[in-house]
Design an enzyme around this catalytic site. Structure first.
Site, PDB file in Angstrom:
ATOM      1  N   GLY A 198       0.797  -1.225   0.000  1.00 28.90           N
ATOM      2  CA  GLY A 198       0.000   0.000   0.000  1.00 28.90           C
ATOM      3  C   GLY A 198       0.822   1.264   0.000  1.00 28.90           C
ATOM      4  O   GLY A 198       1.603   1.495   0.908  1.00 28.90           O
ATOM      5  N   SER A 199       0.647   2.118  -1.002  1.00 29.17           N
ATOM      6  CA  SER A 199       1.515   3.274  -1.139  1.00 29.17           C
ATOM      7  C   SER A 199       1.063   4.177  -2.283  1.00 29.17           C
ATOM      8  O   SER A 199      -0.079   4.131  -2.707  1.00 29.17           O
ATOM      9  CB  SER A 199       2.950   2.795  -1.365  1.00 29.17           C
ATOM     10  OG  SER A 199       2.949   1.736  -2.305  1.00 29.17           O
ATOM     11  N   ARG A 200       2.009   4.996  -2.797  1.00 35.19           N
ATOM     12  CA  ARG A 200       1.663   5.972  -3.836  1.00 35.19           C
ATOM     13  C   ARG A 200       2.847   6.205  -4.759  1.00 35.19           C
ATOM     14  O   ARG A 200       3.999   6.112  -4.356  1.00 35.19           O
ATOM     15  CB  ARG A 200       1.269   7.290  -3.154  1.00 35.19           C
ATOM     16  CG  ARG A 200       0.730   8.339  -4.092  1.00 35.19           C
ATOM     17  CD  ARG A 200       0.289   9.554  -3.297  1.00 35.19           C
ATOM     18  NE  ARG A 200       1.153  10.691  -3.483  1.00 35.19           N
ATOM     19  CZ  ARG A 200       1.213  11.739  -2.662  1.00 35.19           C
ATOM     20  NH1 ARG A 200       0.462  11.776  -1.578  1.00 35.19           N
ATOM     21  NH2 ARG A 200       2.013  12.741  -2.915  1.00 35.19           N
TER      22      ARG A 200
END
Length: 236
Positions: free
Chosen positions: A193-195
């Site tokens: 989970g990240s960007r």
């Protein structure tokens, strides 16, 4: 059914798992067996989590448009921001605002990252930091991140930043300075989970809208040299 048809069916049904994921899949599986000795229902829960882990580390084939005027999404996920901002200092891209397009990945998205444009890697900078919600704007400056600059053949330098999130605890990048990347080529991965932020110089026009789902290696985020202007969208 011929042997070749069977092979093609298997390939289309079971998506390959990235090599970085096999040790996690194996660990989940072993823990599931151990839990099964304690209480059988725990084993089946563990097997479900093992299946999720394999799904998380999937690495499907993608078909990338080969056009030096197109900026391709580096990540699967939701377009969370399209803004003009001064790029992070670690990118060393100057103090003039650039177009930033952010793609947020949740724990169900494919987390293999791909190069948004063709070019040479001219700079890499890793910054330790916090693990705030990756959707927050301040995550660009406060979270753990890995910044890469790619010198493109036609439109100057662009920045790509891998940003850790609340759950993410490891940013992986297997590219090095002076490596040449093709658009859509795998260059890294972020666990859980990240960007991804893409910083683009003047002349780039967005081809997506906030809230839109992007597919790494396929979705066109922006375009250079187009007279069409920015995309106008509506919710339907």
């Amino acid at each position: 059914m011929s042997a070749m048809s069977l092979v093609n069916t298997i390939r289309s049904t079971f998506v390959p798992i990235h090599r970085e994921g096999w040790k996690f899949v194996a660990a989940f599986f072993v823990v599931s067996l151990v839990l099964g000795f304690l209480w059988e229902p725990l084993m089946w829960i563990g097997f479900l989590l093992t299946a999720w882990c394999a799904y998380f580390f999937r690495d499907p084939q993608r078909f990338t448009p080969q056009d030096d005027d197109l900026v391709i999404s580096p990540a699967d996920g939701r377009v969370s921001a399209i803004v003009h901002v001064v790029p992070p200092q670690e990118l060393e891209l100057g103090s003039e605002p650039m177009l930033r397009i952010s793609v947020f990945m949740n724990v169900f998205n494919c987390h293999v990252n791909r190069a948004p444009m063709r070019g040479r890697v001219s700079w890499i900078s890793y910054s330790p930091g916090k693990f705030l919600n990756a959707e927050l704007d301040k995550a660009s400056e406060e979270n753990e991140r890995n910044a890469i600059v790619i010198d493109t053949p036609a439109h100057g330098s662009i920045g790509v930043v891998q940003i850790a999130g609340l759950v993410a605890r490891r940013i992986l990048s297997w590219t090095a300075i002076n490596d040449h990347l093709e658009a859509g080529e795998r260059f890294g991965l972020i666990r859980f989970g990240s960007r991804l932020d893409v910083f683009l110089p003047a002349g780039a026009e967005p081809r997506v809208s906030v809230g839109q789902t992007a597919v790494a290696g396929e979705t066109v985020l922006a375009e250079f040299g187009s007279a069409k202007g920015p995309v106008i969208s509506r919710r339907g």
